[in-house]
Design a protein around this motif. Structure first.
Motif, short mmCIF file in Angstrom:
data_model
loop_
_atom_site.label_atom_id
_atom_site.label_comp_id
_atom_site.label_asym_id
_atom_site.label_seq_id
_atom_site.Cartn_x
_atom_site.Cartn_y
_atom_site.Cartn_z
N THR A 29 46.59 32.89 47.06
CA THR A 29 47.37 33.33 45.91
C THR A 29 46.53 33.26 44.65
N ARG A 44 44.29 38.05 37.11
CA ARG A 44 44.76 37.27 38.24
C ARG A 44 43.55 36.92 39.10
N THR A 46 41.68 35.24 42.24
CA THR A 46 41.83 34.74 43.61
C THR A 46 40.60 34.00 44.11
N GLU A 233 47.85 39.16 45.99
CA GLU A 233 47.38 38.18 46.97
C GLU A 233 46.16 38.73 47.71
#
Length: 323
Positions: A29, A44, A46, A233
Motif C-alpha cells: 500500500t 503516493r 509505494t 496499490e
C-alpha cells in the motif's frame, strides 16, 4: 523528482533471491507524501517502505495525479541532487520541463521515457508547464550497482510504440516484454512497461523466472495472479514465475506500470536523494551538495536550490531486504 520528506527513511537492502515455489502476490500500500510548496501536490509512495525496499534495482516509486494544477500549483521542484541512481520519469497526462547540470533541457510527455543517470552526482529541476491542466504519472528510481554508481552523468529520451497484446497493449520503456525491447541501456537487467488492459480482459505475459516483479495500479479493478489490487496499490511477485496474469474486472480500460528485475544482490543505503553503500557515503554527498560542489549547476531555473534535510543523530543503519 526529489524526495522532499523532512525525515527521509534510510533503507539498506540486499541479499539472496527467493528459493522454492514463489509465494502469493504481496500487496504494497502507498503512503501519501507532500511534494513541497505551500500548495503541495501529493504523491503516493509505494517504494521504499518497511515491507519492501527494492524490486530488482527499482528502489523508489511515486505515483501522482490526476492533479489539478490550478488548485495545487502543480510540480515545481527546485534544483536538487542525486547520486548512485537513475531517475525514470513517465507521464500519463500533462507535461514537465526538465533541466539538469549536464545541460539537458527536455520535456517529459505522456508515453515518453526520460531517464537521467546521477552516478557520481547530478542536479536537476522539474516544473510542470503552463499548458498543463492535469498532471498524472509516476517517478521511479533505479539503484546503480557498486561498480557503476560513480558513472558519468547521462540523459536518455525514448518514445516506445505500443505493442498489441491479447486483451490490451504495452509500451516497453526499459527491458524486454511481449517481443518488444527498449534500446535504452541499463546497468542491471530491468523491465519497465506501461500496460493497458481492456474491460473484462485477462492478459498473460511471459516472465523471466529470475525476475521479481511489481505491478502498480493506476486505474482498474485488477487481479494480479489472482490477488486483488486497488488503484495506487502495488502487487509484488517473487522470482520463480514464468507467467504473469493480469485481469481487469472493471467496466473501463485499466492502466498499470509493470516493473521487474533480478533481486539486487548488494546492500545499499538510501537517504533523501542519495544512494550509497555506507553512512559515510551519504554524509559526504550531503556535505558536497551543501557546499555547492560535485553536482554542477542547473541553468534556466529561477529559484534557489533545495537544502538537504538534517541527518539523523544516529548512523544510518541497514534495513534488511524482505524475504
Amino acid at each position: 523528482m526529489s524526495n522532499t520528506e523532512a525525515h527521509p527513511v534510510e533503507p539498506s537492502c540486499g541479499g539472496p533471491s527467493q528459493t522454492g515455489p514463489p509465494p502469493a502476490v504481496e500487496v504494497l500500500t502507498a503512503r501519501e507524501v507532500p511534494l513541497g510548496g505551500p500548495r503541495a501536490m501529493t504523491v503516493r509512495r509505494t517504494l521504499p517502505q518497511r515491507a519492501r525496499t527494492l524490486i530488482g534495482a527499482w528502489c523508489f516509486a511515486d505515483h501522482y495525479g490526476p492533479d489539478d494544477v490550478s488548485r495545487t500549483g502543480g510540480m515545481d521542484v527546485a534544483p536538487h541532487p542525486h547520486t548512485g541512481l537513475q531517475t525514470v520519469s513517465w507521464l500519463f497526462g500533462g507535461e514537465i520541463e526538465h533541466r539538469d547540470s549536464l545541460g539537458s533541457h527536455a520535456f517529459v510527455r505522456p508515453g515518453e521515457l526520460n531517464l537521467m543517470t546521477g552516478g557520481h552526482g547530478i542536479s536537476h529541476t522539474e516544473v510542470s508547464t503552463p499548458r498543463t491542466t492535469l498532471l498524472h504519472g509516476v517517478q521511479l528510481w533505479v539503484a546503480l550497482p557498486d561498480e557503476h554508481r560513480a558513472a558519468p552523468r547521462d540523459f536518455q529520451h525514448y518514445a516506445p510504440a505500443p505493442v498489441p497484446l491479447d486483451g490490451g497493449a504495452a509500451r516497453v520503456f526499459l527491458g524486454t516484454l511481449a517481443g518488444a525491447t527498449s534500446p535504452v541501456p541499463t546497468f542491471t537487467p530491468l523491465l519497465g512497461a506501461e500496460l493497458s488492459v481492456d474491460p473484462g480482459a485477462t492478459v498473460r505475459l511471459e516472465a523471466d523466472p529470475h525476475f521479481e516483479h511489481g505491478l502498480l495500479v493506476d486505474t482498474g479493478d485488477i487481479r494480479f495472479d489472482g490477488t486483488p489490487l486497488a488503484p495506487a496499490e502495488m502487487g509484488y511477485a517473487a522470482p520463480g514465475r514464468t507467467t504473469l496474469t493480469v485481469t481487469n474486472a472493471g467496466p473501463d480500460a485499466a492502466r498499470l506500470v509493470l516493473l521487474g528485475g533480478p533481486p539486487f544482490g548488494e546492500e545499499i543505503v538510501m537517504w533523501w536523494n542519495f544512494v550509497g553503500r555506507t553512512h559515510d557515503d551519504i554524509v559526504q554527498a550531503r556535505e558536497d551538495w551543501m557546499k555547492g560542489t560535485r553536482f554542477g549547476e542547473v541553468q534556466g531555473y529561477d529559484g534557489a536550490p533545495l537544502p538537504a534535510p538534517e541527518l539523523p543523530n544516529a548512523p544510518l543503519k541497514p534495513r534488511g531486504r524482505a524475504r
